[in-house]
Design a protein around this motif. Structure first.
Motif, PDB file in Angstrom:
ATOM      1  N   SER B  50       0.805  -1.224   0.000  1.00  0.00           N
ATOM      2  CA  SER B  50       0.000   0.000   0.000  1.00  0.00           C
ATOM      3  C   SER B  50       0.838   1.274   0.000  1.00  0.00           C
ATOM      4  O   SER B  50       0.289   2.363   0.026  1.00  0.00           O
ATOM      5  CB  SER B  50      -0.898   0.045   1.237  1.00  0.00           C
ATOM      6  OG  SER B  50      -1.854  -0.948   1.148  1.00  0.00           O
ATOM      7  N   LEU B  52       2.745   2.306   2.443  1.00  0.00           N
ATOM      8  CA  LEU B  52       2.907   2.915   3.772  1.00  0.00           C
ATOM      9  C   LEU B  52       4.338   2.770   4.274  1.00  0.00           C
ATOM     10  O   LEU B  52       4.785   3.559   5.099  1.00  0.00           O
ATOM     11  CB  LEU B  52       1.942   2.283   4.785  1.00  0.00           C
ATOM     12  CG  LEU B  52       0.463   2.617   4.601  1.00  0.00           C
ATOM     13  CD1 LEU B  52      -0.386   1.855   5.606  1.00  0.00           C
ATOM     14  CD2 LEU B  52       0.218   4.112   4.754  1.00  0.00           C
ATOM     15  N   LYS B  71       2.866   6.548  -3.723  1.00  0.00           N
ATOM     16  CA  LYS B  71       2.264   6.938  -2.446  1.00  0.00           C
ATOM     17  C   LYS B  71       0.963   6.181  -2.224  1.00  0.00           C
ATOM     18  O   LYS B  71       0.324   5.751  -3.194  1.00  0.00           O
ATOM     19  CB  LYS B  71       1.989   8.435  -2.454  1.00  0.00           C
ATOM     20  CG  LYS B  71       3.273   9.232  -2.437  1.00  0.00           C
ATOM     21  CD  LYS B  71       3.005  10.682  -2.157  1.00  0.00           C
ATOM     22  CE  LYS B  71       4.322  11.412  -1.925  1.00  0.00           C
ATOM     23  NZ  LYS B  71       4.234  12.821  -2.219  1.00  0.00           N
ATOM     24  N   PRO B  72       0.540   6.060  -0.953  1.00  0.00           N
ATOM     25  CA  PRO B  72      -0.687   5.292  -0.673  1.00  0.00           C
ATOM     26  C   PRO B  72      -1.884   5.717  -1.526  1.00  0.00           C
ATOM     27  O   PRO B  72      -2.582   4.857  -2.071  1.00  0.00           O
ATOM     28  CB  PRO B  72      -0.942   5.571   0.813  1.00  0.00           C
ATOM     29  CG  PRO B  72       0.413   5.830   1.376  1.00  0.00           C
ATOM     30  CD  PRO B  72       1.191   6.505   0.281  1.00  0.00           C
ATOM     31  N   HIS B  73      -2.120   7.037  -1.666  1.00  0.00           N
ATOM     32  CA  HIS B  73      -3.327   7.427  -2.403  1.00  0.00           C
ATOM     33  C   HIS B  73      -3.221   7.092  -3.887  1.00  0.00           C
ATOM     34  O   HIS B  73      -4.224   6.863  -4.542  1.00  0.00           O
ATOM     35  CB  HIS B  73      -3.646   8.908  -2.178  1.00  0.00           C
ATOM     36  CG  HIS B  73      -2.754   9.866  -2.894  1.00  0.00           C
ATOM     37  ND1 HIS B  73      -1.593  10.343  -2.351  1.00  0.00           N
ATOM     38  CD2 HIS B  73      -2.860  10.430  -4.110  1.00  0.00           C
ATOM     39  CE1 HIS B  73      -1.019  11.181  -3.211  1.00  0.00           C
ATOM     40  NE2 HIS B  73      -1.771  11.249  -4.285  1.00  0.00           N
ATOM     41  N   VAL B  76      -4.176   3.358  -4.267  1.00  0.00           N
ATOM     42  CA  VAL B  76      -5.628   3.149  -4.258  1.00  0.00           C
ATOM     43  C   VAL B  76      -6.180   3.389  -5.664  1.00  0.00           C
ATOM     44  O   VAL B  76      -7.019   2.631  -6.163  1.00  0.00           O
ATOM     45  CB  VAL B  76      -6.310   4.101  -3.251  1.00  0.00           C
ATOM     46  CG1 VAL B  76      -7.825   3.942  -3.309  1.00  0.00           C
ATOM     47  CG2 VAL B  76      -5.809   3.831  -1.837  1.00  0.00           C
ATOM     48  N   ARG B  77      -5.676   4.431  -6.321  1.00  0.00           N
ATOM     49  CA  ARG B  77      -6.163   4.746  -7.664  1.00  0.00           C
ATOM     50  C   ARG B  77      -5.822   3.665  -8.687  1.00  0.00           C
ATOM     51  O   ARG B  77      -6.539   3.460  -9.657  1.00  0.00           O
ATOM     52  CB  ARG B  77      -5.585   6.097  -8.134  1.00  0.00           C
ATOM     53  CG  ARG B  77      -6.467   7.247  -7.730  1.00  0.00           C
ATOM     54  CD  ARG B  77      -5.721   8.576  -7.737  1.00  0.00           C
ATOM     55  NE  ARG B  77      -6.174   9.387  -6.618  1.00  0.00           N
ATOM     56  CZ  ARG B  77      -7.254  10.167  -6.660  1.00  0.00           C
ATOM     57  NH1 ARG B  77      -7.934  10.294  -7.765  1.00  0.00           N
ATOM     58  NH2 ARG B  77      -7.638  10.833  -5.588  1.00  0.00           N
ATOM     59  N   HIS B  82      -7.006  -1.485   0.931  1.00  0.00           N
ATOM     60  CA  HIS B  82      -6.368  -2.124   2.074  1.00  0.00           C
ATOM     61  C   HIS B  82      -7.219  -1.908   3.324  1.00  0.00           C
ATOM     62  O   HIS B  82      -7.443  -0.780   3.732  1.00  0.00           O
ATOM     63  CB  HIS B  82      -4.981  -1.481   2.240  1.00  0.00           C
ATOM     64  CG  HIS B  82      -4.141  -2.058   3.345  1.00  0.00           C
ATOM     65  ND1 HIS B  82      -2.792  -1.818   3.410  1.00  0.00           N
ATOM     66  CD2 HIS B  82      -4.428  -2.830   4.401  1.00  0.00           C
ATOM     67  CE1 HIS B  82      -2.296  -2.435   4.479  1.00  0.00           C
ATOM     68  NE2 HIS B  82      -3.278  -3.046   5.104  1.00  0.00           N
ATOM     69  N   GLY B 102     -14.061   5.931   1.961  1.00  0.00           N
ATOM     70  CA  GLY B 102     -13.525   4.801   1.198  1.00  0.00           C
ATOM     71  C   GLY B 102     -13.575   5.059  -0.297  1.00  0.00           C
ATOM     72  O   GLY B 102     -12.794   4.489  -1.063  1.00  0.00           O
ATOM     73  N   ALA B 103     -14.482   5.921  -0.725  1.00  0.00           N
ATOM     74  CA  ALA B 103     -14.641   6.213  -2.152  1.00  0.00           C
ATOM     75  C   ALA B 103     -13.954   7.521  -2.527  1.00  0.00           C
ATOM     76  O   ALA B 103     -14.251   8.096  -3.573  1.00  0.00           O
ATOM     77  CB  ALA B 103     -16.126   6.279  -2.496  1.00  0.00           C
ATOM     78  N   TYR B 104     -13.021   7.992  -1.691  1.00  0.00           N
ATOM     79  CA  TYR B 104     -12.415   9.310  -1.928  1.00  0.00           C
ATOM     80  C   TYR B 104     -11.739   9.405  -3.296  1.00  0.00           C
ATOM     81  O   TYR B 104     -11.722  10.466  -3.917  1.00  0.00           O
ATOM     82  CB  TYR B 104     -11.396   9.630  -0.833  1.00  0.00           C
ATOM     83  CG  TYR B 104     -11.067  11.101  -0.744  1.00  0.00           C
ATOM     84  CD1 TYR B 104     -11.811  11.942   0.061  1.00  0.00           C
ATOM     85  CD2 TYR B 104     -10.030  11.654  -1.481  1.00  0.00           C
ATOM     86  CE1 TYR B 104     -11.536  13.290   0.134  1.00  0.00           C
ATOM     87  CE2 TYR B 104      -9.742  13.005  -1.413  1.00  0.00           C
ATOM     88  CZ  TYR B 104     -10.505  13.816  -0.596  1.00  0.00           C
ATOM     89  OH  TYR B 104     -10.223  15.161  -0.532  1.00  0.00           O
ATOM     90  N   SER B 105     -11.194   8.299  -3.776  1.00  0.00           N
ATOM     91  CA  SER B 105     -10.470   8.343  -5.053  1.00  0.00           C
ATOM     92  C   SER B 105     -11.409   8.416  -6.251  1.00  0.00           C
ATOM     93  O   SER B 105     -10.968   8.573  -7.378  1.00  0.00           O
ATOM     94  CB  SER B 105      -9.581   7.106  -5.175  1.00  0.00           C
ATOM     95  OG  SER B 105     -10.360   5.939  -5.042  1.00  0.00           O
ATOM     96  N   ARG B 106     -12.715   8.273  -6.015  1.00  0.00           N
ATOM     97  CA  ARG B 106     -13.667   8.255  -7.134  1.00  0.00           C
ATOM     98  C   ARG B 106     -14.409   9.582  -7.239  1.00  0.00           C
ATOM     99  O   ARG B 106     -14.567  10.295  -6.262  1.00  0.00           O
ATOM    100  CB  ARG B 106     -14.688   7.138  -6.914  1.00  0.00           C
ATOM    101  CG  ARG B 106     -14.061   5.759  -6.912  1.00  0.00           C
ATOM    102  CD  ARG B 106     -15.006   4.720  -6.382  1.00  0.00           C
ATOM    103  NE  ARG B 106     -16.280   4.710  -7.105  1.00  0.00           N
ATOM    104  CZ  ARG B 106     -17.312   3.964  -6.745  1.00  0.00           C
ATOM    105  NH1 ARG B 106     -17.223   3.173  -5.692  1.00  0.00           N
ATOM    106  NH2 ARG B 106     -18.437   4.009  -7.427  1.00  0.00           N
TER     107      ARG B 106
END
Lengths: 303, 236
Positions: B50, B52, B71-73, B76-77, B82, B102-106
């Motif tokens: 991830s 981290l 980076k972690p974000h 996710v994209r 995780h 949890g849906a921040y990347s969308r």
């Protein structure tokens, strides 16, 4: 009775300015757990930036639109300053012990004060050189209130409502709240943590800029950049943030208001000698009876 | 080609050599489990995936592209979600806030709203607790929230760290049933567990990690049947 109302109005106006500055301290503390000592210098720059802009644009008797434009430009300039402070001084220390960051913050503060003296000079800018707002006097419940004080309160309240809407009503605000709780977990949610931290400095600095301009207008003068009164003002705002519960936005607003009111009442009924002592007296009292502040977080957690 | 390919991964925490040349691979559609005792490096492996923690050597390839150093974000994209050790829910925020984070990347609002409804139909208890602070949920409910929240990113690979930790046996069974359901719907899962028995019973493939090294790698059924694993992790 009339003096009571007078102290009340004055307290609200001073208190809302403390609150504006306190928000910047509390947001940065909430997200990075350190006290940004350079915040009071960004506040000072807000006063100087708006003054210099007013001179440059020849807006010394600004129309309402020009006054708003001055405010927004000073906010933007301080926002950039805040962004740069974080990016250049604090971010490289992200994984360093907190004490290192704290000492760096003091260094940044001294740097800005001394650079400020070089650029803006060492003299007090008096009332006659400042942008002139209409010296209209309102009468609220029969009490005369200066226009500038009403403007200060209205501006501060509008900005705080805006901040509240940003933090609790938008996606980026939700991201800020998540980063304040845990950087790593926030990263796992797909939140760009560094960008959120930059954004926090930008917002906090913009609010401090507004306070800088409003304080200059309220007191009718701008003291030189390294004058102790800037630091004292910032320190009181920091105390306001602690009283309300550091890291808590409504707490900073409440703390600011409470501090402004108690200062005015103590100065009015007892003696002005005690005006500055009241902030620190309140601080000691709060730390003794309620160390997490009035609205400090007490998280319900089950493990 | 495997969805996730970890090659010769080394991780250092200061002077501590936490992972030593770890290589694992996860095929699309599978449940792969990483078992081992406390401190073997299971969580560290997931944290490396991830972003981290940084790796000092080796490579991580996801869907054909290296993700080491991201980076972690950003990870996710790319499609890895995780659910961390200890669940990592935001206790002071509401259940709904947690799911939305949890849906921040969308950015597809309608899709996010319908995925929240899907979480609620999968975990009806979360619907009941929608507006409650997540910290007031029971351990099992928090674990469900953590899984639901990770799925909100619409990942291609789900990392689950110790979903059974601290939960009563019936709850553990319920959680594992859900993990199997999610996998049956097509989700690839990398599961880290101390409860080797449960983990191997639902996984396709298993790895045994010991003091930062892969000691065994085999079909999950065969691992569960092997004498070594039975002695060390399944209580004889």
């Amino acid at each position: 009775m009339s003096s009571f109302l007078q102290f009340l109005f004055k307290g609200i106006s001073v208190g809302s300015l403390y609150a504006l500055i306190a928000l910047g301290y509390t947001m940065v503390y909430g997200i990075l757990q350190f006290i940004n000592f350079a915040h009071s210098d960004v506040f000072m720059l807000g006063a100087f930036f708006s003054y210099r802009l007013a001179v440059k644009l020849d807006w010394l008797t600004p129309s309402p639109i020009q006054a708003t434009a001055l405010l927004l430009m000073a906010m933007a300039m301080c926002a950039i300053t805040g962004f740069l402070i974080e990016r250049l001084a604090y971010r490289p220390l992200r994984h360093a012990p907190r004490l290192n960051v704290l000492i760096t913050a003091i260094g940044v503060s001294l740097f800005i004060e001394n650079t400020g003296q070089l650029i803006f000079g060492k003299n007090v800018i008096g009332v006659r050189s400042l942008p002139q707002l209409p010296e209209h006097v309102f009468h609220i419940a029969g009490i005369p209130v200066r226009a500038v004080e009403v403007i200060a309160v209205v501006t501060a309240v509008a900005l705080m409502i805006g901040l509240q809407a940003l933090v609790f009503g938008t996606k980026i605000g939700r991201g800020m709240r998540a980063v304040a709780i845990d950087h790593n977990i926030a990263g796992l949610m797909g939140i760009p943590v560094d960008r959120i931290i930059s954004f926090t400095f930008i917002i906090g600095s913009a609010l401090a800029a507004a306070a800088g301009l409003l304080v200059a207008l309220t007191y009718g003068q701008i003291k030189q950049p390294a004058d102790a009164s800037w630091v004292l003002y910032g320190l009181k705002a920091f105390v306001a943030a602690v009283i309300g519960g550091i890291g808590n936005l409504p707490g900073a607003m409440l703390g600011g208001l409470l501090l402004g009111l108690s200062e005015q009442f103590v100065a009015g009924y007892l003696s002005t000698t005690f005006r500055d002592a009241i902030a620190f007296g309140l601080l000691i009292l709060i730390l003794l009876v309620r160390p997490s502040g009035l609205l400090g977080k007490r998280v319900v957690e089950k493990v | 080609m495997a969805l996730l390919e970890v090659k010769d991964l080394d991780i250092h925490y200061g002077a501590i050599h936490a992972l030593k040349g770890v290589s694992i691979s996860v095929e699309e559609g599978q449940i792969v489990t990483l078992v081992g005792s406390n401190g073997a490096g299971k969580t560290t492996t997931l944290r490396a995936l991830s972003g981290l923690v940084g790796a000092s050597r080796g490579d991580i390839t996801f869907a054909g592209k290296s993700i080491r150093g991201k980076k972690p974000h950003e990870i996710v994209r790319v499609g890895i979600a995780h659910s961390p050790e200890g669940r990592g829910i935001f206790a002071s925020l509401t259940v709904r806030d947690n799911l939305e984070l949890g849906a921040y990347s969308r950015n597809d609002k309608a899709g996010i709203a319908s995925d929240i409804e899907r979480s609620f139909s999968r975990f009806p208890i979360l619907k009941e607790r929608e507006k409650q602070a997540a910290g007031t949920l029971s351990g099992g409910e928090q674990q469900m929230l953590a899984v639901a929240r990770a799925l909100m990113a619409r990942p291609k690979l789900l990392l689950l760290d110790e979903p059974s930790l601290g939960l009563a046996p019936q709850i553990v069974h319920a959680i594992f049933r859900i993990i199997r359901e999610i996998n049956a719907e097509g989700m690839t899962i990398l599961l880290v567990e101390q409860n080797a028995h449960m983990a191997l019973s639902i996984a396709n493939h298993g790895y045994v990690l010991e003091t930062g090294q892969i000691k065994m790698s085999d079909d999950a059924k065969k691992l569960a049947a092997s004498d070594e694993v039975r002695k060390a992790y399944l209580g004889g």
